[in-house]
Design an enzyme around this catalytic site. Structure first.
Site, PDB file in Angstrom:
ATOM      1  N   ASP A  45       0.798  -1.101  -0.115  1.00 14.30           N
ATOM      2  CA  ASP A  45      -0.113   0.021   0.065  1.00 14.30           C
ATOM      3  C   ASP A  45       0.903   1.342  -0.196  1.00 14.30           C
ATOM      4  OD1 ASP A  45      -2.356   1.626   0.435  1.00 14.30           O
ATOM      5  OD2 ASP A  45      -1.959   1.542   2.476  1.00 14.30           O
ATOM      6  N   SER A  46       0.227   2.350  -0.093  1.00 15.56           N
ATOM      7  CA  SER A  46       0.997   3.651  -0.122  1.00 15.56           C
ATOM      8  C   SER A  46       1.779   3.841   1.581  1.00 15.56           C
ATOM      9  CB  SER A  46       0.266   4.968  -0.455  1.00 15.56           C
ATOM     10  OG  SER A  46      -0.837   4.874   0.634  1.00 15.56           O
ATOM     11  N   TYR A  56      -1.258   8.314  -2.269  1.00 18.17           N
ATOM     12  CA  TYR A  56      -1.349   7.732  -3.659  1.00 18.17           C
ATOM     13  C   TYR A  56      -2.278   8.460  -4.356  1.00 18.17           C
ATOM     14  CZ  TYR A  56       1.986   3.666  -3.937  1.00 18.17           C
ATOM     15  OH  TYR A  56       3.010   3.029  -3.964  1.00 18.17           O
ATOM     16  N   CYS A  93      -4.435  -1.837  -1.688  1.00 16.91           N
ATOM     17  CA  CYS A  93      -4.710  -0.205  -1.925  1.00 16.91           C
ATOM     18  C   CYS A  93      -5.636  -0.285  -2.912  1.00 16.91           C
ATOM     19  CB  CYS A  93      -3.397   0.494  -2.416  1.00 16.91           C
ATOM     20  SG  CYS A  93      -3.533   2.054  -2.719  1.00 16.91           S
ATOM     21  N   THR A 147      -6.267   2.487  -4.646  1.00 17.92           N
ATOM     22  CA  THR A 147      -5.859   3.306  -5.819  1.00 17.92           C
ATOM     23  C   THR A 147      -5.141   2.627  -6.685  1.00 17.92           C
ATOM     24  OG1 THR A 147      -6.000   5.044  -3.925  1.00 17.92           O
ATOM     25  CG2 THR A 147      -4.985   5.592  -6.050  1.00 17.92           C
ATOM     26  N   GLU A 194      -3.174   8.568   8.135  1.00 17.90           N
ATOM     27  CA  GLU A 194      -1.818   7.967   8.266  1.00 17.90           C
ATOM     28  C   GLU A 194      -1.219   8.923   9.581  1.00 17.90           C
ATOM     29  OE1 GLU A 194      -0.690   6.011   5.857  1.00 17.90           O
ATOM     30  OE2 GLU A 194       1.164   5.774   6.534  1.00 17.90           O
ATOM     31  N   CYS A 239     -11.175   2.620   0.553  1.00 18.03           N
ATOM     32  CA  CYS A 239      -9.816   3.072   0.544  1.00 18.03           C
ATOM     33  C   CYS A 239      -9.244   2.094   2.027  1.00 18.03           C
ATOM     34  CB  CYS A 239      -9.517   4.620   0.974  1.00 18.03           C
ATOM     35  SG  CYS A 239      -7.843   4.895   1.590  1.00 18.03           S
ATOM     36  N   THR A 240      -8.107   1.535   1.867  1.00 17.96           N
ATOM     37  CA  THR A 240      -7.674   0.498   3.164  1.00 17.96           C
ATOM     38  C   THR A 240      -7.339   1.388   4.031  1.00 17.96           C
ATOM     39  OG1 THR A 240      -5.611   0.434   2.065  1.00 17.96           O
ATOM     40  CG2 THR A 240      -7.072  -1.275   1.527  1.00 17.96           C
ATOM     41  N   HIS A 241      -7.374   2.679   4.178  1.00 19.74           N
ATOM     42  CA  HIS A 241      -6.985   3.498   5.454  1.00 19.74           C
ATOM     43  C   HIS A 241      -8.512   3.444   6.447  1.00 19.74           C
ATOM     44  CE1 HIS A 241      -3.255   4.850   3.437  1.00 19.74           C
ATOM     45  NE2 HIS A 241      -2.830   5.219   4.690  1.00 19.74           N
TER      46      HIS A 241
HETATM   47  N1  DGL Z   1      -5.096   2.991   1.260  1.00 19.57           N
HETATM   48  C1  DGL Z   1      -4.772   3.438  -0.166  1.00 19.57           C
HETATM   49  C2  DGL Z   1      -6.243   3.111  -0.972  1.00 19.57           C
HETATM   50  O1  DGL Z   1      -6.892   2.219  -0.651  1.00 19.57           O
HETATM   51  C3  DGL Z   1      -4.336   4.790  -0.464  1.00 19.57           C
HETATM   52  C4  DGL Z   1      -4.387   6.084   0.269  1.00 19.57           C
HETATM   53  C5  DGL Z   1      -3.545   7.227  -0.500  1.00 19.57           C
HETATM   54  O2  DGL Z   1      -2.239   6.885  -0.252  1.00 19.57           O
HETATM   55  O3  DGL Z   1      -3.994   8.153  -0.942  1.00 19.57           O
HETATM   56  O4  DGL Z   1      -6.612   3.805  -1.669  1.00 19.57           O
END
Ligand code: DGL
Length: 271
Positions: A10-11, A42, A73, A75, A154, A186-188
């Site tokens: 992931d990012s 990302y 991720c 994205t 983050e 988004c995985t965050h």
């Molecule tokens: N966690 C990521 C996603 O699922 C990326 C978030 C990011 O770096 O902008 O899209």
């Protein structure tokens, strides 16, 4: 072969939500986790940049004997899945985070409105709209980019009044009126799931990718005969392209003990 690690990337820390779910579903498996902190976030990078990051990270994971690649991720799943498939040998499965969630949603909801929040990159790609409406034409998918959220998370900035205000502000958009479920694209975002649930007062299902993707990884490894059967203690490696203290703290929170964070400067000549 089967005792070799799963490669997950992931990012930043977002993919740790997926790694943790994989650990729960597959406690014998080892993994290498790569957080591309040098390029975070990302969400506002061009598709071309995302493709080149994803390719280089995948090459690194393959050169370290990863038996499967998990693009943890959204994205990168939206922009780079096809590119990653091109460079991975046939015997190495690649699992992205969008397809399992889109399939789950299309099967669990017969009709109605599904909301999606994610980075600008994910939402602009319309990947969830295309995938869900292809599997189930009776579903209407409505999406909104929520670009502040990944960086906010983050930085460890959640579960407080300000994060709740930002989240409420995004979710109150008229687009989402009357939705039956909301996908955290988004995985965050599993880290702010409680705050999202608070906004909907428990009346709307909140779908996050972690456990759905972990089940998909388990099923894929099982089908390919790649599950680890050695009974040895699994090993977890955490690598980042740029050391950050918040990342190290997050790995310790997720995996209960302090984890060694290794910096891999894959973007500089020194690598
Ligand atoms: N966690 C990521 C996603 O699922 C990326 C978030 C990011 O770096 O902008 O899209």
């Amino acid at each position: 072969m089967s005792h070799t690690p799963i490669g997950i990337f992931d990012s930043g820390i977002g993919g740790l939500t997926v790694a943790k779910a994989i650990q729960r579903a597959l406690p014998n498996e080892s993994f290498i986790y790569f957080g591309d902190t040098a390029h975070l976030p990302y969400g506002d990078k061009s598709p071309e940049s995302i493709r080149s990051y994803a390719k280089k990270i995948t090459e690194l994971l393959l050169s370290n004997n990863c038996k499967a690649i998990v693009i943890a991720c959204n994205t990168a799943s939206a922009h780079a899945y096809k590119e990653v498939l091109k460079i991975v040998p046939n015997h190495v499965p690649v699992i992205n985070v969008v397809d399992p969630v889109a399939t789950y949603t299309a099967q669990h909801y017969e009709k109605g409105k599904i909301g999606v929040i994610g980075t600008k990159g994910t939402i602009q790609s319309r990947i969830y709209v295309k995938r869900i409406e292809k599997h189930n034409a009776k579903l209407k998918v409505l999406s909104n980019a929520t670009p502040l959220l990944a960086s906010m998370i983050e930085e460890g900035y959640f579960n407080n009044k300000i994060s709740q205000t930002i989240i409420n502000n995004y979710l109150a958009k008229p687009t989402f009126k009357g939705i039956d479920a909301l996908i955290l694209g988004c995985t965050h975002y599993p880290l702010i799931k409680k705050e999202v649930e608070r906004f909907y007062e428990g009346k709307t299902e909140i779908i996050d990718s972690a456990s759905v993707v972990a089940s998909a990884v388990k099923e894929t490894l099982g089908k390919k005969g790649l599950l680890c059967t050695s009974g040895k203690k699994p090993k977890y490696h955490f690598w980042v392209s740029d050391y950050t203290e918040s990342f190290e703290k997050s790995t310790a929170i997720f995996f209960k003990t302090k984890q060694k964070l290794v910096e891999k400067r894959i973007w500089s000549e020194k690598s």
